[in-house]
Design an enzyme around this catalytic site. Structure first.
Site, PDB file in Angstrom:
ATOM      1  N   ALA A   1       0.906  -1.102  -0.169  1.00 22.53           N
ATOM      2  CA  ALA A   1       0.019   0.020  -0.096  1.00 22.53           C
ATOM      3  C   ALA A   1       0.927   1.209  -0.124  1.00 22.53           C
ATOM      4  O   ALA A   1       1.563   1.405   1.246  1.00 22.53           O
ATOM      5  CB  ALA A   1      -0.946   0.070   1.212  1.00 22.53           C
ATOM      6  N   PRO A   2       1.308   1.780  -1.247  1.00 18.72           N
ATOM      7  CA  PRO A   2       2.459   2.617  -1.423  1.00 18.72           C
ATOM      8  C   PRO A   2       2.516   4.053  -0.701  1.00 18.72           C
ATOM      9  O   PRO A   2       2.226   4.879  -1.374  1.00 18.72           O
ATOM     10  CB  PRO A   2       2.285   2.647  -2.872  1.00 18.72           C
ATOM     11  CG  PRO A   2       1.066   2.437  -3.172  1.00 18.72           C
ATOM     12  CD  PRO A   2       0.632   1.530  -2.431  1.00 18.72           C
ATOM     13  N   CYS A   3       2.501   4.024   0.474  1.00 17.82           N
ATOM     14  CA  CYS A   3       2.556   5.171   1.403  1.00 17.82           C
ATOM     15  C   CYS A   3       3.782   6.021   1.004  1.00 17.82           C
ATOM     16  O   CYS A   3       3.769   7.186   1.034  1.00 17.82           O
ATOM     17  CB  CYS A   3       2.519   5.014   2.894  1.00 17.82           C
ATOM     18  SG  CYS A   3       3.696   3.799   3.586  1.00 17.82           S
ATOM     19  N   HIS A   4       4.786   5.436   0.295  1.00 22.31           N
ATOM     20  CA  HIS A   4       6.078   6.449  -0.249  1.00 22.31           C
ATOM     21  C   HIS A   4       5.486   7.109  -1.283  1.00 22.31           C
ATOM     22  O   HIS A   4       6.527   8.052  -1.535  1.00 22.31           O
ATOM     23  CB  HIS A   4       7.155   5.146  -0.398  1.00 22.31           C
ATOM     24  CG  HIS A   4       6.819   4.252  -1.471  1.00 22.31           C
ATOM     25  ND1 HIS A   4       6.134   3.248  -1.319  1.00 22.31           N
ATOM     26  CD2 HIS A   4       7.092   4.371  -2.623  1.00 22.31           C
ATOM     27  CE1 HIS A   4       6.142   2.370  -2.502  1.00 22.31           C
ATOM     28  NE2 HIS A   4       6.620   3.204  -3.330  1.00 22.31           N
ATOM     29  N   ARG A   5       4.632   6.954  -1.862  1.00 20.18           N
ATOM     30  CA  ARG A   5       3.971   7.739  -3.132  1.00 20.18           C
ATOM     31  C   ARG A   5       3.393   9.021  -2.773  1.00 20.18           C
ATOM     32  O   ARG A   5       2.733   9.671  -3.559  1.00 20.18           O
ATOM     33  CB  ARG A   5       3.519   6.817  -4.115  1.00 20.18           C
ATOM     34  CG  ARG A   5       4.039   5.774  -4.697  1.00 20.18           C
ATOM     35  CD  ARG A   5       3.180   4.531  -5.546  1.00 20.18           C
ATOM     36  NE  ARG A   5       3.861   3.654  -6.009  1.00 20.18           N
ATOM     37  CZ  ARG A   5       3.391   2.670  -6.224  1.00 20.18           C
ATOM     38  NH1 ARG A   5       1.901   2.286  -6.417  1.00 20.18           N
ATOM     39  NH2 ARG A   5       4.244   1.412  -6.495  1.00 20.18           N
TER      40      ARG A   5
END
Length: 161
Positions: free
Chosen positions: A128-132
């Site tokens: 769940a790409p929170c880095h994006r």
């Protein structure tokens, strides 16, 4: 809820994976903020869900896959947090969103700080790409796994910084 865990090595450090009988409960860098205490979780060498998640993370870092199909099942989090985490799943590989855009997508434009709190507590790092998620001006903001890792993950995905 009974959770099982295992550890994997990645180019950005060790990660802890946790699963229930219903799906992947979490995936965190070993030193990540907001990671639940996992000492009571049963440590295993193999588990179908954990093995699948580990293989998908390995393929991601090798540039062989951009898609994660491991079934996920939240073991915690409020309804709002879970809605934010589902929104994270819609950010495409190589794409970004701001906290404000996420708040607006949830029809709650004033919830930017609450979105930030939910993003920081995302239990599925990378998947769940929170880095994006970026700040309002497109700048890098905090990342529970460490800002250096956020930069490396964005570079891996070809995001120009």
């Amino acid at each position: 809820m009974s959770l099982q865990r295992m550890q994997i090595k990645t180019p950005l450090g060790k990660m802890i994976l946790a699963a229930s009988e219903d799906g992947l409960a979490g995936l965190w860098f070993e030193d990540q903020k907001y990671m639940p205490a996992y000492v009571s979780w049963k440590n295993v060498r193999h588990h179908p869900i954990l093995d699948q998640a580990g293989a998908e993370i390995d393929a991601y870092f090798k540039g062989q896959s951009q898609i994660f199909t491991t079934p996920r099942k939240a073991a915690w989090g409020t309804e709002f947090q879970q809605r934010v985490w589902e929104t994270l799943m819609m950010i495409p590989f190589g794409g970004t969103m701001t906290y404000g855009e996420i708040a607006r997508s949830l029809d709650n434009p004033n919830a930017v700080r609450a979105v930030g709190g939910a993003v920081g507590r995302n239990p599925w790092s990378i998947m769940a790409p929170c880095h994006r998620v970026l700040g309002a001006n497109g700048g890098l903001t905090g990342y529970a796994g460490g800002l250096e890792r956020k930069i490396e993950l964005l570079r891996l995905e070809g995001v120009l910084l």
